[in-house]
Scaffold this motif. Structure first.
Motif, short mmCIF file in Angstrom:
data_model
loop_
_atom_site.label_atom_id
_atom_site.label_comp_id
_atom_site.label_asym_id
_atom_site.label_seq_id
_atom_site.Cartn_x
_atom_site.Cartn_y
_atom_site.Cartn_z
N GLU A 1 -24.42 6.87 -28.06
CA GLU A 1 -23.01 7.31 -28.14
C GLU A 1 -21.80 8.08 -27.47
OE1 GLU A 1 -22.71 9.65 -31.49
OE2 GLU A 1 -23.83 8.34 -32.44
N LEU A 2 -23.18 8.05 -26.05
CA LEU A 2 -21.54 8.78 -25.28
C LEU A 2 -21.49 7.78 -24.59
CD1 LEU A 2 -24.67 11.37 -22.95
CD2 LEU A 2 -22.67 11.27 -24.80
N GLY A 3 -22.43 6.80 -24.39
CA GLY A 3 -21.28 5.39 -23.52
C GLY A 3 -20.89 4.46 -24.50
N TRP A 4 -20.28 4.89 -26.20
CA TRP A 4 -19.59 4.52 -26.51
C TRP A 4 -18.48 3.96 -26.09
CZ3 TRP A 4 -20.21 -0.16 -29.38
CH2 TRP A 4 -19.01 -0.59 -30.27
N SER A 5 -17.56 5.44 -25.86
CA SER A 5 -16.05 5.01 -25.77
C SER A 5 -16.08 4.18 -24.47
CB SER A 5 -15.70 6.44 -24.83
OG SER A 5 -15.93 7.10 -23.66
N VAL A 6 -16.32 3.79 -23.38
CA VAL A 6 -15.81 2.40 -22.09
C VAL A 6 -16.86 0.92 -23.45
CG1 VAL A 6 -16.69 1.89 -20.95
CG2 VAL A 6 -16.31 4.39 -20.74
N HIS A 7 -18.02 1.14 -24.08
CA HIS A 7 -19.10 0.19 -24.33
C HIS A 7 -18.26 -0.58 -25.14
CE1 HIS A 7 -21.48 -2.82 -25.07
NE2 HIS A 7 -22.35 -2.37 -26.17
N LYS A 8 -17.52 0.81 -25.85
CA LYS A 8 -16.71 -0.31 -27.28
C LYS A 8 -15.89 -1.42 -27.40
CE LYS A 8 -13.12 3.28 -27.69
NZ LYS A 8 -12.66 4.34 -28.94
N HIS A 9 -14.90 -1.81 -25.56
CA HIS A 9 -13.95 -2.54 -25.51
C HIS A 9 -14.24 -4.16 -25.30
CE1 HIS A 9 -11.38 0.95 -25.38
NE2 HIS A 9 -12.05 2.01 -24.65
N LEU A 10 -15.84 -3.82 -24.76
CA LEU A 10 -16.04 -5.14 -24.74
C LEU A 10 -17.44 -5.69 -25.46
CD1 LEU A 10 -16.34 -5.99 -21.03
CD2 LEU A 10 -14.57 -7.08 -22.58
N CYS A 11 -18.05 -4.82 -26.92
CA CYS A 11 -19.36 -4.86 -26.97
C CYS A 11 -18.65 -6.45 -28.13
CB CYS A 11 -19.35 -3.54 -27.60
SG CYS A 11 -21.07 -3.75 -28.85
N LYS A 12 -17.40 -5.14 -29.17
CA LYS A 12 -17.54 -6.96 -31.00
C LYS A 12 -17.53 -8.39 -29.50
CE LYS A 12 -16.17 -2.90 -32.77
NZ LYS A 12 -14.90 -1.95 -32.99
N THR A 13 -16.44 -8.36 -28.09
CA THR A 13 -15.61 -9.82 -28.67
C THR A 13 -17.01 -9.88 -27.44
OG1 THR A 13 -15.01 -8.98 -26.21
CG2 THR A 13 -12.96 -9.06 -28.16
N PHE A 14 -17.82 -9.66 -26.80
CA PHE A 14 -19.38 -10.33 -26.63
C PHE A 14 -19.25 -11.96 -27.40
CE2 PHE A 14 -23.54 -10.93 -24.27
CZ PHE A 14 -22.94 -10.97 -23.32
N LYS A 15 -19.60 -11.84 -29.06
CA LYS A 15 -20.26 -12.69 -28.57
C LYS A 15 -19.21 -14.33 -29.17
CE LYS A 15 -18.40 -11.82 -33.77
NZ LYS A 15 -17.86 -10.75 -32.99
N ASP A 16 -18.07 -13.63 -28.73
CA ASP A 16 -17.05 -14.77 -28.74
C ASP A 16 -16.77 -15.85 -26.76
OD1 ASP A 16 -16.10 -14.25 -31.06
OD2 ASP A 16 -14.33 -12.67 -30.53
N PHE A 17 -17.27 -14.93 -26.23
CA PHE A 17 -17.71 -15.81 -24.86
C PHE A 17 -19.54 -16.16 -24.46
CE2 PHE A 17 -13.79 -13.69 -24.80
CZ PHE A 17 -13.09 -14.10 -24.01
N HIS A 18 -19.87 -17.01 -25.31
CA HIS A 18 -21.35 -16.44 -25.63
C HIS A 18 -21.51 -18.72 -25.05
CE1 HIS A 18 -23.61 -13.84 -27.70
NE2 HIS A 18 -23.38 -13.53 -27.19
N ASP A 19 -20.67 -19.37 -25.96
CA ASP A 19 -20.19 -20.58 -25.09
C ASP A 19 -19.65 -20.73 -24.15
OD1 ASP A 19 -21.74 -21.44 -26.91
OD2 ASP A 19 -20.27 -21.44 -28.68
N ARG A 20 -20.41 -21.64 -22.91
CA ARG A 20 -18.73 -21.66 -21.81
C ARG A 20 -18.25 -23.20 -22.15
NH1 ARG A 20 -20.91 -19.30 -17.18
NH2 ARG A 20 -22.86 -19.36 -18.30
N PRO A 21 -17.01 -22.52 -21.62
CA PRO A 21 -16.53 -24.07 -21.47
C PRO A 21 -17.18 -25.08 -20.72
CG PRO A 21 -14.84 -22.27 -21.05
CD PRO A 21 -16.28 -22.06 -21.11
N ALA A 22 -16.43 -26.11 -20.91
CA ALA A 22 -16.96 -27.44 -19.60
C ALA A 22 -15.30 -26.98 -18.99
CB ALA A 22 -16.73 -28.42 -20.33
N PRO A 23 -16.62 -27.20 -17.35
CA PRO A 23 -15.37 -27.24 -15.95
C PRO A 23 -14.32 -28.76 -15.70
CG PRO A 23 -17.15 -27.86 -15.43
CD PRO A 23 -17.51 -27.60 -17.15
N GLU A 24 -12.86 -28.57 -15.76
CA GLU A 24 -12.09 -29.26 -15.39
C GLU A 24 -12.61 -30.44 -14.41
OE1 GLU A 24 -8.27 -27.38 -15.36
OE2 GLU A 24 -9.00 -26.57 -17.05
N GLU A 25 -13.40 -29.94 -13.81
CA GLU A 25 -13.62 -31.28 -12.95
C GLU A 25 -15.14 -31.13 -12.56
OE1 GLU A 25 -12.31 -29.80 -8.86
OE2 GLU A 25 -10.52 -28.66 -9.79
#
Ligand SMILES: [Zn+2]
Ligand SMILES: [Zn+2]
Length: 424
Positions: free
Chosen positions: A30-54
């Motif tokens: 709970e003490l860490g939540w005020s900072v952690h909350k900003h990236l906790c929820k969106t992290f799951k949207d960044f699991h699949d690495r996009p293919a590089p362009e080159e």
């Protein structure tokens, strides 16, 4: 086992949201939540690495602080070669104007600071976080970075005036204790790195960068204050959301909250109406609610998202000698007997409500009291306001007996199973 993100204990609990951050206890989480909350929820949207362009390129998950955005966010950072040395990371676009696009024509001189140790926690990182920013951000007209302000401890005496866009990305280069001469590779950043960045930025100006002790003392002192507040007895109250909270952010009108018994709200006087019905409810503005809405682009599509009629109806002035005063600011309003003071009619924003006797206040109790004032009392006070009804007669409508009766009706009408506010 990984260590707790907030203290020296083993981190036996894992965040169920991102499954990355570890904590020793619910308390540290709970003490860490005020900072952690900003990236906790969106992290799951960044699991699949996009293919590089080159073919030789690669993308890495980085953390971007846009100066005009309220919070940090993850981005996929392109690198021209697999070895993302300083020059190969295509950070330029993030630090210039068109985010994410390399702009060979726009040269922004940047600087980067390697973060290889969390001095506040006295812990070396297993990778290095590179914090990249405009070299001359203090002088080149860059705007203050609002997203950075969201993750630092604003009470720290070591804050720097960070401006302009800022990007954090990871490498596996080990800077501490000595620089590694071998080629290094990129590392995807996770929500855990946001905590390291928060500690780094909150203690940035500490005089001796190689001495951890001062930073750790600061952190421990603050941590103890927070922990004490957390352990403290909490009282259950209600947040009454303003129009923007409800219509734009989708929050309920009445929301349960917890406040520590040391909260300044307990030094206030109850609102008149609650006193008269024998409940003594304290009401206070939620800090930064109106300002927060004013800063949001377009106010979320509302002209006055900070309007909170419920809070206004709780503030009827029941002093029979209060004189009627007419105001005209944008629109005409009156104060005086049965009306709310001007500061509770305009720009109210979200408010918190709690009982002075520290008994549990349920959202239904507040909803019923507001309806009682708005639906039942308005006719009486409007009549008194216009001189058709004697003030004493209007006042007689505000009593424990009347509200208890109203509560029973309200409860049946709204199919509530809550116990009466007089019986908690
Ligand atoms: Zn801990
Ligand atoms: Zn998480």
């Amino acid at each position: 086992m990984r260590l707790c993100e907030q203290c020296e204990e083993p981190g036996k609990l894992r965040c169920g949201g991102c499954r990355e951050s570890h904590y020793c206890s619910k308390e540290c989480q709970e003490l860490g939540w005020s900072v952690h909350k900003h990236l906790c929820k969106t992290f799951k949207d960044f699991h699949d690495r996009p293919a590089p362009e080159e073919p030789r390129g690669r993308v890495y998950r980085a953390i971007y602080f846009h100066p005009d955005e309220d919070v940090p966010r993850f981005v996929w950072l392109k690198c021209e070669r697999v070895v993302p040395t300083y020059q190969d990371v295509l950070a330029g676009g993030y630090l210039a104007t068109n985010e994410g696009e390399a702009q060979p024509d726009v040269f922004i001189s940047t600087n980067s600071h390697p973060i290889g140790r969390n001095r506040a926690l006295g812990r070396n990182l297993k990778h290095t976080i590179e914090l990249e920013f405009r070299e001359a951000f203090l002088y080149d007209g860059s705007k203050p970075n609002k997203a950075i302000l969201k993750i630092v401890d604003r009470s720290s005496k070591y804050l720097h005036n960070w401006k302009g866009p800022i990007l954090a990305y990871g490498t596996d280069l080990v800077h501490f204790p000595s620089s590694d001469p071998n080629p290094h590779y990129g590392v995807d950043l996770t929500p855990v790195d946001l905590k390291h960045l928060s500690d780094y930025l909150s203690t940035y100006l500490c005089p001796d960068p190689f001495d951890d002790s001062e930073v750790q003392q600061e952190r421990k002192a603050r941590h103890n204050v927070l922990k004490a507040a957390f352990k403290e007895e909490m009282v259950l109250g209600v947040r009454i959301n303003c129009d923007g909270d409800v219509k734009v952010d989708g929050r309920p009108k009445y929301e349960g909250i917890k406040l520590p018994i040391s909260h300044p709200i307990f030094g206030q006087d109850p609102v008149d109406i609650s006193d008269q019905v024998g409940l003594s409810i304290l009401v206070r503005r939620v800090p930064d609610s109106v300002e927060g809405w004013a800063r949001r682009p377009d106010h979320g599509g509302f002209r006055r998202p900070w309007v909170n009629q419920a809070a206004t109806f709780l503030h009827r002035d029941l002093n029979p000698n209060a004189e009627r005063v007419k105001f005209h600011i944008e629109y005409t309003c009156f104060t005086g007997f049965g009306m709310a003071p001007i500061e509770w009619q305009r720009g109210v924003g979200a408010v918190m409500a709690i009982r002075k006797d520290k008994k549990k206040l349920h959202p239904h109790h507040v909803a019923a009291l507001v309806d009682y004032s708005q639906v039942h009392l308005t006719g009486w006070f409007q009549g008194a306001h216009e001189g058709r009804i004697a003030r004493e007669d209007a006042l007689r409508q505000v009593s424990r007996e009347k509200f208890e009766h109203y509560w029973k009706e309200w409860k049946a009408r709204n199919k509530s199973t809550q116990v009466s506010p007089y019986e908690v």
